[in-house]
Design a protein around this motif. Structure first.
Motif, PDB file in Angstrom:
ATOM      1  N   ASP A  21       0.828  -1.213   0.000  1.00 12.87           N
ATOM      2  CA  ASP A  21       0.000   0.000   0.000  1.00 12.87           C
ATOM      3  C   ASP A  21       0.858   1.257   0.000  1.00 12.87           C
ATOM      4  O   ASP A  21       1.764   1.411   0.824  1.00 12.87           O
ATOM      5  CB  ASP A  21      -0.886   0.021   1.245  1.00 12.87           C
ATOM      6  N   ASP A  74      -1.806   2.748  -5.031  1.00 14.07           N
ATOM      7  CA  ASP A  74      -2.208   3.967  -4.323  1.00 14.07           C
ATOM      8  C   ASP A  74      -3.049   3.608  -3.100  1.00 14.07           C
ATOM      9  O   ASP A  74      -3.844   2.664  -3.128  1.00 14.07           O
ATOM     10  CB  ASP A  74      -3.028   4.870  -5.251  1.00 14.07           C
ATOM     11  N   ILE A  75      -2.878   4.391  -2.047  1.00 11.99           N
ATOM     12  CA  ILE A  75      -3.669   4.207  -0.835  1.00 11.99           C
ATOM     13  C   ILE A  75      -5.106   4.637  -1.106  1.00 11.99           C
ATOM     14  O   ILE A  75      -5.350   5.614  -1.815  1.00 11.99           O
ATOM     15  CB  ILE A  75      -3.048   5.017   0.314  1.00 11.99           C
ATOM     16  N   PRO A 128      -8.960   0.322   3.475  1.00 12.37           N
ATOM     17  CA  PRO A 128      -7.964  -0.632   2.975  1.00 12.37           C
ATOM     18  C   PRO A 128      -8.494  -1.574   1.881  1.00 12.37           C
ATOM     19  O   PRO A 128      -7.741  -1.981   0.992  1.00 12.37           O
ATOM     20  CB  PRO A 128      -7.577  -1.436   4.227  1.00 12.37           C
ATOM     21  N   ILE A 147      -8.600  -0.425  -2.389  1.00  9.40           N
ATOM     22  CA  ILE A 147      -7.482  -0.160  -3.304  1.00  9.40           C
ATOM     23  C   ILE A 147      -7.755  -0.790  -4.675  1.00  9.40           C
ATOM     24  O   ILE A 147      -8.512  -1.745  -4.802  1.00  9.40           O
ATOM     25  CB  ILE A 147      -6.151  -0.697  -2.746  1.00  9.40           C
ATOM     26  N   SER A 192       4.569  -6.445   3.675  1.00  9.52           N
ATOM     27  CA  SER A 192       3.449  -5.536   3.948  1.00  9.52           C
ATOM     28  C   SER A 192       2.946  -5.689   5.368  1.00  9.52           C
ATOM     29  O   SER A 192       3.155  -6.709   6.015  1.00  9.52           O
ATOM     30  CB  SER A 192       2.317  -5.860   2.958  1.00  9.52           C
ATOM     31  N   ARG A 247      -0.211  -5.627   5.770  1.00 11.30           N
ATOM     32  CA  ARG A 247      -1.513  -6.249   5.565  1.00 11.30           C
ATOM     33  C   ARG A 247      -1.512  -7.727   5.906  1.00 11.30           C
ATOM     34  O   ARG A 247      -0.478  -8.368   5.923  1.00 11.30           O
ATOM     35  CB  ARG A 247      -1.886  -6.154   4.073  1.00 11.30           C
TER      36      ARG A 247
END
Ligand SMILES: [Mg+2]
Length: 265
Positions: free
Chosen positions: A37, A42-43, A47, A50, A75, A77
């Motif tokens: 991210d 792009d952010i 979440p 994206i 990440s 995530r």
């Protein structure tokens, strides 16, 4: 104008701010470690919102092939989310800042304690319930409180998250973009990169790390100290990285030059 193919030794020295475009990686000898991210994509406000750029899956596959598998996504995530976004990717995926790795045996972390995250999750979930602008996110080994919808909640969220960490030994607080994450102490991206660099196919290669967030800074410093290519994506003035690129699009373009792939649209 900096020559983008300048040698690695041309990196800005010491703590000087990051310079311009980094040298293009030589995938016969570099290993790639890429945040997701804000770096590859792009952010988005949330979440889950994206967008995967059209070029990205094919670009990652080409980089993986050219680097002999020495490529890892690193990440914060969840691993399952990353695999869902990039089902074709065959490199290594490190999720939750290093708490999870795919394949499972890619970077074992013997002795890493995974304390019970239940009470930490309950505390952040209760905080999230106090305001509509908060967003709670459960992680495999912890939890996140997001306040992107109201940046003025930063101080309140930080104080609350600090109190949760103080009450739960074995956990650490990680600041991220418009969020505070609580995860097991001892988990960090630089440690995950170091573990991977000890193993094939990464071992013996020169590390490249690209990331945009505070959570990437330890890994950027680790790579820079080893004379690798450290790239900050964005405009943070105090980054440990030696080079910078403005945006995920610029990063993808830079990576594409290493494998001669062109971005369209
Ligand atoms: Mg990021």
């Amino acid at each position: 104008m900096t020559d983008p193919r300048a040698p690695t030794s041309g990196a800005p020295a010491g703590n000087r701010p990051a310079g311009g475009p980094p040298p293009v990686p030589d995938l016969s000898r570099h290993a790639l470690f890429l945040d997701f991210d804000g770096t590859l994509v792009d952010i988005a406000p949330r979440p889950d919102d994206i967008r995967i750029p059209e070029i990205l899956p094919g670009l990652l596959t080409a980089l993986d092939a050219a680097a002999g598998g020495a490529i890892a996504l690193v990440s914060g995530r969840r691993l399952a989310d990353l695999r869902g976004f990039l089902p074709e990717f065959r490199g290594v995926i490190v999720g939750s800042h290093g708490s999870e790795t795919w394949p499972e045996d890619a970077a074992p972390a013997p002795g890493l304690r995974q304390p019970d995250a239940g009470p930490v999750r309950a505390a952040l979930r209760a905080l999230a319930a106090t305001r509509a602008a908060y967003l709670f996110e459960e992680k495999p080994a912890g939890a996140v409180i997001h306040f992107r919808a109201d940046p003025a909640l930063d101080a309140e969220a930080r104080a609350a998250a600090e109190a949760v960490v103080a009450a739960h030994p074995g956990f650490a607080l990680q600041r991220a973009k418009m969020a505070y994450e609580i995860h097991p102490a001892g988990v960090s991206k630089d440690r995950a990169v170091a573990r991977l660099m000890d193993r094939a196919p990464f071992r013996g290669r020169v590390p490249v790390f690209a990331g945009d967030d505070t959570t990437d800074e330890p890994a950027l410093g680790w790579v820079r100290a080893r004379e690798g290519i450290s790239v900050h994506v964005g405009d943070r003035p105090d980054t440990a990285a030696a080079w910078r690129l403005d945006s995920p699009a610029a990063l993808r373009d830079w990576l594409a030059r290493a494998v001669s792939v062109e971005e369209r649209g």
